[in-house]
Write a protein that holds these residues in place. Sequence first.
Motif, PDB file in Angstrom:
ATOM      1  N   THR A   1      -0.434   5.416   0.981  1.00 20.78           N
ATOM      2  CA  THR A   1       0.306   4.783  -0.110  1.00 20.78           C
ATOM      3  C   THR A   1       1.234   3.678   0.364  1.00 20.78           C
ATOM      4  N   VAL A   2       1.272   3.434   1.669  1.00 19.79           N
ATOM      5  CA  VAL A   2       2.130   2.386   2.231  1.00 19.79           C
ATOM      6  C   VAL A   2       1.345   1.078   2.315  1.00 19.79           C
ATOM      7  N   VAL A   3       1.943   0.013   1.791  1.00 21.24           N
ATOM      8  CA  VAL A   3       1.339  -1.315   1.825  1.00 21.24           C
ATOM      9  C   VAL A   3       2.335  -2.274   2.463  1.00 21.24           C
ATOM     10  N   ALA A   4       1.854  -3.153   3.333  1.00 25.19           N
ATOM     11  CA  ALA A   4       2.683  -4.201   3.927  1.00 25.19           C
ATOM     12  C   ALA A   4       2.039  -5.541   3.643  1.00 25.19           C
ATOM     13  N   GLY A   5       2.866  -6.537   3.318  1.00 28.00           N
ATOM     14  CA  GLY A   5       2.336  -7.858   3.005  1.00 28.00           C
ATOM     15  C   GLY A   5       3.249  -8.955   3.500  1.00 28.00           C
ATOM     16  N   LEU A   6       2.639 -10.051   3.934  1.00 25.98           N
ATOM     17  CA  LEU A   6       3.386 -11.239   4.354  1.00 25.98           C
ATOM     18  C   LEU A   6       3.497 -12.195   3.181  1.00 25.98           C
ATOM     19  N   ASP A   7       4.707 -12.364   2.685  1.00 18.16           N
ATOM     20  CA  ASP A   7       4.988 -13.308   1.610  1.00 18.16           C
ATOM     21  C   ASP A   7       4.992 -14.708   2.222  1.00 18.16           C
ATOM     22  N   ALA A   8       3.912 -15.454   1.988  1.00 12.54           N
ATOM     23  CA  ALA A   8       3.737 -16.746   2.655  1.00 12.54           C
ATOM     24  C   ALA A   8       4.741 -17.783   2.192  1.00 12.54           C
ATOM     25  N   THR A   9       5.170 -17.713   0.947  1.00 15.17           N
ATOM     26  CA  THR A   9       6.081 -18.732   0.416  1.00 15.17           C
ATOM     27  C   THR A   9       7.457 -18.630   1.045  1.00 15.17           C
ATOM     28  N   ARG A  10       7.959 -17.410   1.200  1.00 12.27           N
ATOM     29  CA  ARG A  10       9.314 -17.218   1.717  1.00 12.27           C
ATOM     30  C   ARG A  10       9.366 -16.817   3.184  1.00 12.27           C
ATOM     31  N   GLY A  11       8.213 -16.567   3.805  1.00 13.52           N
ATOM     32  CA  GLY A  11       8.212 -16.152   5.204  1.00 13.52           C
ATOM     33  C   GLY A  11       8.855 -14.797   5.398  1.00 13.52           C
ATOM     34  N   LEU A  12       8.511 -13.838   4.529  1.00 14.36           N
ATOM     35  CA  LEU A  12       9.108 -12.510   4.553  1.00 14.36           C
ATOM     36  C   LEU A  12       8.037 -11.440   4.660  1.00 14.36           C
ATOM     37  N   LEU A  13       8.382 -10.343   5.323  1.00 16.02           N
ATOM     38  CA  LEU A  13       7.558  -9.154   5.272  1.00 16.02           C
ATOM     39  C   LEU A  13       8.086  -8.271   4.145  1.00 16.02           C
ATOM     40  N   LEU A  14       7.198  -7.828   3.270  1.00 15.95           N
ATOM     41  CA  LEU A  14       7.535  -6.894   2.206  1.00 15.95           C
ATOM     42  C   LEU A  14       6.733  -5.620   2.415  1.00 15.95           C
ATOM     43  N   THR A  15       7.339  -4.475   2.111  1.00 15.40           N
ATOM     44  CA  THR A  15       6.620  -3.214   2.218  1.00 15.40           C
ATOM     45  C   THR A  15       6.795  -2.405   0.941  1.00 15.40           C
ATOM     46  N   SER A  16       5.811  -1.557   0.679  1.00 16.72           N
ATOM     47  CA  SER A  16       5.832  -0.672  -0.483  1.00 16.72           C
ATOM     48  C   SER A  16       5.406   0.717  -0.044  1.00 16.72           C
ATOM     49  N   SER A  17       6.066   1.746  -0.574  1.00 10.66           N
ATOM     50  CA  SER A  17       5.700   3.120  -0.247  1.00 10.66           C
ATOM     51  C   SER A  17       4.968   3.808  -1.393  1.00 10.66           C
ATOM     52  N   ASP A  18       4.718   3.065  -2.483  1.00 12.43           N
ATOM     53  CA  ASP A  18       4.060   3.652  -3.654  1.00 12.43           C
ATOM     54  C   ASP A  18       2.852   2.827  -4.096  1.00 12.43           C
ATOM     55  N   SER A  19       2.038   2.453  -3.112  1.00 12.30           N
ATOM     56  CA  SER A  19       0.767   1.745  -3.360  1.00 12.30           C
ATOM     57  C   SER A  19       0.952   0.382  -4.011  1.00 12.30           C
ATOM     58  N   GLY A  20       2.100  -0.247  -3.771  1.00 16.58           N
ATOM     59  CA  GLY A  20       2.311  -1.622  -4.240  1.00 16.58           C
ATOM     60  C   GLY A  20       2.997  -1.751  -5.573  1.00 16.58           C
ATOM     61  N   GLN A  21       3.491  -0.660  -6.125  1.00 13.03           N
ATOM     62  CA  GLN A  21       4.205  -0.753  -7.404  1.00 13.03           C
ATOM     63  C   GLN A  21       5.587  -1.375  -7.224  1.00 13.03           C
ATOM     64  N   ASN A  22       6.301  -0.929  -6.200  1.00 14.42           N
ATOM     65  CA  ASN A  22       7.653  -1.415  -5.912  1.00 14.42           C
ATOM     66  C   ASN A  22       7.727  -1.842  -4.455  1.00 14.42           C
ATOM     67  N   TRP A  23       8.569  -2.834  -4.193  1.00 11.39           N
ATOM     68  CA  TRP A  23       8.602  -3.445  -2.871  1.00 11.39           C
ATOM     69  C   TRP A  23      10.015  -3.489  -2.298  1.00 11.39           C
ATOM     70  N   GLN A  24      10.073  -3.421  -0.961  1.00 12.57           N
ATOM     71  CA  GLN A  24      11.326  -3.559  -0.243  1.00 12.57           C
ATOM     72  C   GLN A  24      11.237  -4.789   0.666  1.00 12.57           C
ATOM     73  N   ARG A  25      12.294  -5.568   0.666  1.00 11.24           N
ATOM     74  CA  ARG A  25      12.341  -6.752   1.518  1.00 11.24           C
ATOM     75  C   ARG A  25      12.660  -6.324   2.944  1.00 11.24           C
ATOM     76  N   ARG A  26      11.854  -6.792   3.874  1.00  6.96           N
ATOM     77  CA  ARG A  26      12.053  -6.470   5.288  1.00  6.96           C
ATOM     78  C   ARG A  26      12.406  -7.740   6.067  1.00  6.96           C
ATOM     79  N   ALA A  27      11.882  -7.879   7.270  1.00  3.69           N
ATOM     80  CA  ALA A  27      12.290  -8.964   8.165  1.00  3.69           C
ATOM     81  C   ALA A  27      11.736 -10.315   7.725  1.00  3.69           C
ATOM     82  N   SER A  28      12.503 -11.368   8.019  1.00  3.48           N
ATOM     83  CA  SER A  28      11.952 -12.718   7.966  1.00  3.48           C
ATOM     84  C   SER A  28      10.986 -12.840   9.138  1.00  3.48           C
ATOM     85  N   LEU A  29       9.787 -13.310   8.870  1.00  7.84           N
ATOM     86  CA  LEU A  29       8.752 -13.238   9.900  1.00  7.84           C
ATOM     87  C   LEU A  29       7.780 -14.386   9.744  1.00  7.84           C
ATOM     88  N   SER A  30       7.684 -15.223  10.766  1.00  8.56           N
ATOM     89  CA  SER A  30       6.690 -16.287  10.798  1.00  8.56           C
ATOM     90  C   SER A  30       5.486 -15.759  11.566  1.00  8.56           C
TER      91      SER A  30
END
Length: 286
Positions: A143-172
Amino acid sequence: MTYAVLTAGIAVLLVGCGGPAQPAAAPATAGTAGVFEQVGHVHGVGVDPGDGSTVIAGHHGLFSLTAEGTVTPRQNPLAGGPDLMGFTVAGPNTYLASGHPAPQDTSTPNPLGLVRSTDRGATWEPISLHGEVDFHALDVDGTVVAGLDATRGLLLTSSDSGQNWQRRASLSALDIALAPGENTRILATTEAGVMASHDGGTTFTSIAGSPLLAYLAWADDGSVYGIAPEGTLYASTDRGVTWQRRGATAAPPQAISAEHGGRLTVVTEVGVERSNDGGVTLQQLA
Protein backbone atom coordinates in the motif's frame (compact mmCIF):
# COMPACT_ATOMS: atom_id res chain seq x y z
CA MET A 1 33.52 5.99 -20.55
CA THR A 2 34.52 8.65 -18.01
CA TYR A 3 32.55 9.63 -14.92
CA ALA A 4 32.20 13.17 -16.31
CA VAL A 5 30.55 11.86 -19.48
CA LEU A 6 28.19 9.67 -17.46
CA THR A 7 27.28 12.61 -15.22
CA ALA A 8 26.50 14.66 -18.31
CA GLY A 9 24.28 11.83 -19.50
CA ILE A 10 22.30 11.88 -16.25
CA ALA A 11 21.95 15.67 -16.50
CA VAL A 12 20.57 15.41 -20.04
CA LEU A 13 18.07 12.78 -18.95
CA LEU A 14 16.96 14.90 -16.01
CA VAL A 15 16.40 17.92 -18.24
CA GLY A 16 14.71 15.89 -20.96
CA CYS A 17 12.28 14.32 -18.50
CA GLY A 18 11.69 17.39 -16.38
CA GLY A 19 9.01 20.02 -16.43
CA PRO A 20 5.40 19.73 -17.39
CA ALA A 21 4.07 18.30 -20.65
CA GLN A 22 6.53 16.75 -23.06
CA PRO A 23 5.97 16.60 -26.82
CA ALA A 24 5.51 13.18 -28.32
CA ALA A 25 8.76 11.60 -29.40
CA ALA A 26 9.62 11.34 -33.08
CA PRO A 27 9.25 7.94 -34.71
CA ALA A 28 12.17 5.62 -34.06
CA THR A 29 15.12 5.27 -36.37
CA ALA A 30 15.47 2.46 -38.89
CA GLY A 31 15.13 -0.97 -37.36
CA THR A 32 13.21 0.18 -34.28
CA ALA A 33 9.91 1.44 -35.69
CA GLY A 34 8.20 -1.83 -34.75
CA VAL A 35 8.79 -1.05 -31.08
CA PHE A 36 8.60 2.70 -30.81
CA GLU A 37 6.55 4.16 -33.63
CA GLN A 38 3.34 3.67 -31.67
CA VAL A 39 4.72 4.05 -28.14
CA GLY A 40 6.80 7.23 -28.38
CA HIS A 41 9.52 7.81 -25.79
CA VAL A 42 9.34 5.12 -23.09
CA HIS A 43 9.00 6.01 -19.40
CA GLY A 44 8.27 2.63 -17.89
CA VAL A 45 8.31 -1.11 -18.40
CA GLY A 46 6.97 -3.93 -16.27
CA VAL A 47 5.85 -7.53 -16.27
CA ASP A 48 2.25 -8.18 -15.26
CA PRO A 49 2.19 -11.04 -12.72
CA GLY A 50 -1.34 -11.82 -13.80
CA ASP A 51 -0.41 -13.19 -17.20
CA GLY A 52 3.36 -12.67 -17.48
CA SER A 53 2.99 -10.11 -20.27
CA THR A 54 5.49 -7.31 -20.81
CA VAL A 55 3.89 -3.85 -20.68
CA ILE A 56 5.54 -0.68 -21.98
CA ALA A 57 4.41 2.83 -21.00
CA GLY A 58 5.18 5.77 -23.25
CA HIS A 59 4.02 9.11 -24.57
CA HIS A 60 1.21 7.48 -26.55
CA GLY A 61 -0.20 5.22 -23.84
CA LEU A 62 0.32 1.65 -22.67
CA PHE A 63 1.31 -1.25 -24.91
CA SER A 64 1.95 -4.99 -24.80
CA LEU A 65 5.04 -6.59 -26.26
CA THR A 66 4.11 -9.73 -28.16
CA ALA A 67 6.21 -12.87 -28.50
CA GLU A 68 6.84 -11.83 -32.10
CA GLY A 69 8.47 -8.57 -30.97
CA THR A 70 5.72 -6.17 -31.95
CA VAL A 71 3.69 -3.83 -29.75
CA THR A 72 -0.08 -3.68 -29.46
CA PRO A 73 -2.01 -0.96 -27.61
CA ARG A 74 -3.73 -1.80 -24.33
CA GLN A 75 -6.20 1.04 -24.86
CA ASN A 76 -8.59 1.67 -27.73
CA PRO A 77 -6.20 2.32 -30.66
CA LEU A 78 -8.64 4.79 -32.22
CA ALA A 79 -8.93 6.87 -29.04
CA GLY A 80 -5.23 6.82 -28.18
CA GLY A 81 -3.76 6.69 -24.70
CA PRO A 82 -2.52 9.15 -22.09
CA ASP A 83 1.04 10.49 -22.07
CA LEU A 84 2.44 8.23 -19.34
CA MET A 85 5.43 9.92 -17.70
CA GLY A 86 5.46 7.69 -14.60
CA PHE A 87 4.41 4.02 -14.48
CA THR A 88 4.61 0.98 -12.24
CA VAL A 89 2.94 -2.41 -12.02
CA ALA A 90 1.05 -2.60 -8.70
CA GLY A 91 -0.25 -6.17 -8.99
CA PRO A 92 -1.99 -8.58 -11.35
CA ASN A 93 -3.76 -6.54 -14.06
CA THR A 94 -3.26 -3.41 -11.91
CA TYR A 95 -1.05 -0.44 -12.76
CA LEU A 96 -0.34 3.04 -11.37
CA ALA A 97 0.65 5.91 -13.64
CA SER A 98 0.95 9.66 -14.03
CA GLY A 99 1.56 12.14 -16.83
CA HIS A 100 -0.83 13.99 -19.11
CA PRO A 101 -4.13 13.31 -20.88
CA ALA A 102 -4.16 12.20 -24.50
CA PRO A 103 -4.12 15.20 -26.89
CA GLN A 104 -7.77 14.68 -27.85
CA ASP A 105 -8.88 14.41 -24.20
CA THR A 106 -10.06 17.86 -23.17
CA SER A 107 -12.05 16.84 -20.09
CA THR A 108 -9.36 15.18 -17.95
CA PRO A 109 -7.31 17.45 -15.64
CA ASN A 110 -3.71 18.07 -16.69
CA PRO A 111 -1.46 16.77 -15.20
CA LEU A 112 -3.07 13.47 -14.33
CA GLY A 113 -1.83 13.21 -10.75
CA LEU A 114 -2.04 9.54 -9.82
CA VAL A 115 -4.25 7.29 -11.92
CA ARG A 116 -4.91 3.56 -11.66
CA SER A 117 -5.95 0.85 -14.08
CA THR A 118 -7.40 -2.46 -12.92
CA ASP A 119 -8.09 -3.77 -16.42
CA ARG A 120 -4.54 -4.05 -17.79
CA GLY A 121 -4.42 -0.45 -19.03
CA ALA A 122 -7.62 -0.42 -21.05
CA THR A 123 -9.05 2.34 -18.85
CA TRP A 124 -7.73 4.60 -16.08
CA GLU A 125 -9.41 6.03 -12.99
CA PRO A 126 -8.22 9.11 -11.06
CA ILE A 127 -6.92 8.43 -7.55
CA SER A 128 -5.46 11.74 -6.30
CA LEU A 129 -3.65 15.02 -7.10
CA HIS A 130 -5.55 15.52 -10.38
CA GLY A 131 -4.40 18.69 -12.11
CA GLU A 132 -1.67 19.17 -9.49
CA VAL A 133 1.21 16.71 -9.83
CA ASP A 134 3.10 15.10 -12.69
CA PHE A 135 5.01 12.10 -11.33
CA HIS A 136 7.95 11.23 -13.58
CA ALA A 137 8.88 8.17 -11.50
CA LEU A 138 6.64 5.89 -9.44
CA ASP A 139 7.22 2.79 -7.35
CA VAL A 140 4.91 0.73 -5.15
CA ASP A 141 5.30 -1.81 -2.37
CA GLY A 142 2.00 -3.07 -1.04
CA THR A 143 0.00 0.00 0.00
CA VAL A 144 3.06 2.28 0.01
CA VAL A 145 3.59 4.43 -3.09
CA ALA A 146 6.50 6.79 -3.78
CA GLY A 147 6.56 9.34 -6.58
CA LEU A 148 8.86 12.04 -7.91
CA ASP A 149 6.93 15.27 -8.42
CA ALA A 150 8.74 16.55 -11.52
CA THR A 151 7.34 20.09 -11.37
CA ARG A 152 8.49 20.86 -7.83
CA GLY A 153 11.45 18.47 -7.54
CA LEU A 154 9.93 16.71 -4.52
CA LEU A 155 9.58 13.15 -3.34
CA LEU A 156 6.03 12.36 -2.20
CA THR A 157 4.97 9.18 -0.42
CA SER A 158 1.63 7.59 0.39
CA SER A 159 0.83 4.80 2.85
CA ASP A 160 -2.74 4.22 1.61
CA SER A 161 -2.26 3.27 -2.05
CA GLY A 162 -2.06 6.87 -3.26
CA GLN A 163 -5.14 8.36 -1.65
CA ASN A 164 -3.21 10.74 0.62
CA TRP A 165 0.34 12.00 0.31
CA GLN A 166 3.15 13.22 2.54
CA ARG A 167 5.79 15.66 1.36
CA ARG A 168 9.30 14.29 1.76
CA ALA A 169 12.75 15.43 0.60
CA SER A 170 13.53 17.87 -2.18
CA LEU A 171 15.22 15.59 -4.66
CA SER A 172 16.70 16.09 -8.11
CA ALA A 173 16.57 12.48 -9.26
CA LEU A 174 15.76 10.54 -12.40
CA ASP A 175 14.44 7.35 -10.81
CA ILE A 176 13.49 5.87 -7.43
CA ALA A 177 13.06 2.34 -6.06
CA LEU A 178 11.32 1.13 -2.90
CA ALA A 179 12.86 -1.79 -1.02
CA PRO A 180 10.27 -4.61 -1.08
CA GLY A 181 8.94 -5.35 2.39
CA GLU A 182 11.03 -2.51 3.81
CA ASN A 183 9.59 0.59 2.25
CA THR A 184 11.38 2.99 4.60
CA ARG A 185 14.44 2.37 2.43
CA ILE A 186 14.33 4.19 -0.90
CA LEU A 187 17.09 4.45 -3.50
CA ALA A 188 17.35 7.32 -6.00
CA THR A 189 19.53 7.94 -9.05
CA THR A 190 21.09 11.41 -9.12
CA GLU A 191 23.96 13.24 -10.81
CA ALA A 192 26.00 12.52 -7.67
CA GLY A 193 25.41 8.76 -7.86
CA VAL A 194 22.96 6.56 -6.03
CA MET A 195 21.47 8.07 -2.88
CA ALA A 196 19.60 6.21 -0.13
CA SER A 197 16.94 7.06 2.41
CA HIS A 198 16.42 5.03 5.58
CA ASP A 199 13.47 7.04 6.85
CA GLY A 200 10.88 6.75 4.10
CA GLY A 201 12.25 9.57 1.96
CA THR A 202 12.59 12.37 4.53
CA THR A 203 16.38 12.47 4.14
CA PHE A 204 18.82 11.05 1.60
CA THR A 205 22.55 10.38 1.80
CA SER A 206 25.02 9.43 -0.93
CA ILE A 207 26.19 5.81 -1.15
CA ALA A 208 29.98 5.90 -1.22
CA GLY A 209 31.48 4.27 -4.29
CA SER A 210 28.15 3.70 -6.01
CA PRO A 211 28.12 3.68 -9.83
CA LEU A 212 26.36 6.49 -11.67
CA LEU A 213 23.03 4.96 -12.64
CA ALA A 214 20.04 6.18 -14.62
CA TYR A 215 17.32 3.68 -13.68
CA LEU A 216 16.69 1.22 -10.84
CA ALA A 217 14.55 -1.86 -10.30
CA TRP A 218 14.15 -3.84 -7.08
CA ALA A 219 13.22 -7.52 -7.43
CA ASP A 220 11.02 -9.15 -4.80
CA ASP A 221 13.89 -11.44 -3.74
CA GLY A 222 15.76 -8.41 -2.36
CA SER A 223 18.21 -7.91 -5.22
CA VAL A 224 18.33 -4.44 -6.74
CA TYR A 225 19.47 -3.73 -10.29
CA GLY A 226 20.61 -0.52 -11.91
CA ILE A 227 21.58 0.57 -15.38
CA ALA A 228 23.98 3.36 -16.30
CA PRO A 229 23.16 6.04 -18.91
CA GLU A 230 25.20 4.21 -21.56
CA GLY A 231 23.72 0.77 -20.78
CA THR A 232 26.04 -0.98 -18.31
CA LEU A 233 24.08 -3.11 -15.84
CA TYR A 234 24.86 -3.41 -12.12
CA ALA A 235 23.46 -5.58 -9.34
CA SER A 236 23.43 -5.28 -5.56
CA THR A 237 22.55 -7.97 -3.05
CA ASP A 238 23.00 -5.77 0.04
CA ARG A 239 20.22 -3.22 -0.56
CA GLY A 240 22.32 -0.92 -2.70
CA VAL A 241 25.37 -0.57 -0.44
CA THR A 242 27.74 -2.24 -2.90
CA TRP A 243 27.33 -2.95 -6.60
CA GLN A 244 28.69 -5.56 -8.99
CA ARG A 245 29.11 -4.81 -12.66
CA ARG A 246 27.31 -7.17 -15.02
CA GLY A 247 26.76 -7.00 -18.80
CA ALA A 248 25.54 -4.17 -20.98
CA THR A 249 22.67 -3.39 -23.33
CA ALA A 250 23.11 -2.62 -27.00
CA ALA A 251 22.07 1.01 -26.58
CA PRO A 252 21.28 3.62 -23.89
CA PRO A 253 18.33 2.64 -21.68
CA GLN A 254 14.91 4.20 -21.23
CA ALA A 255 13.42 1.90 -18.56
CA ILE A 256 14.13 -1.28 -16.56
CA SER A 257 12.14 -3.79 -14.52
CA ALA A 258 13.25 -6.74 -12.39
CA GLU A 259 11.66 -9.97 -11.24
CA HIS A 260 12.62 -12.79 -8.89
CA GLY A 261 15.63 -14.80 -9.97
CA GLY A 262 17.41 -12.08 -11.92
CA ARG A 263 14.93 -11.77 -14.79
CA LEU A 264 15.35 -8.25 -16.16
CA THR A 265 13.55 -6.40 -18.92
CA VAL A 266 15.23 -3.32 -20.35
CA VAL A 267 13.84 -0.92 -22.94
CA THR A 268 16.62 0.89 -24.81
CA GLU A 269 16.67 3.49 -27.55
CA VAL A 270 16.68 0.71 -30.14
CA GLY A 271 14.54 -2.08 -28.70
CA VAL A 272 13.73 -4.34 -25.77
CA GLU A 273 16.20 -6.75 -24.14
CA ARG A 274 15.72 -9.54 -21.60
CA SER A 275 18.17 -11.09 -19.14
CA ASN A 276 17.50 -14.27 -17.16
CA ASP A 277 20.77 -14.18 -15.21
CA GLY A 278 20.73 -10.82 -13.45
CA GLY A 279 22.13 -8.80 -16.32
CA VAL A 280 25.18 -10.91 -17.17
CA THR A 281 23.82 -11.73 -20.61
CA LEU A 282 20.95 -10.18 -22.56
CA GLN A 283 18.84 -11.26 -25.52
CA GLN A 284 17.01 -8.97 -27.90
CA LEU A 285 13.22 -9.34 -27.68
CA ALA A 286 12.29 -6.61 -30.15
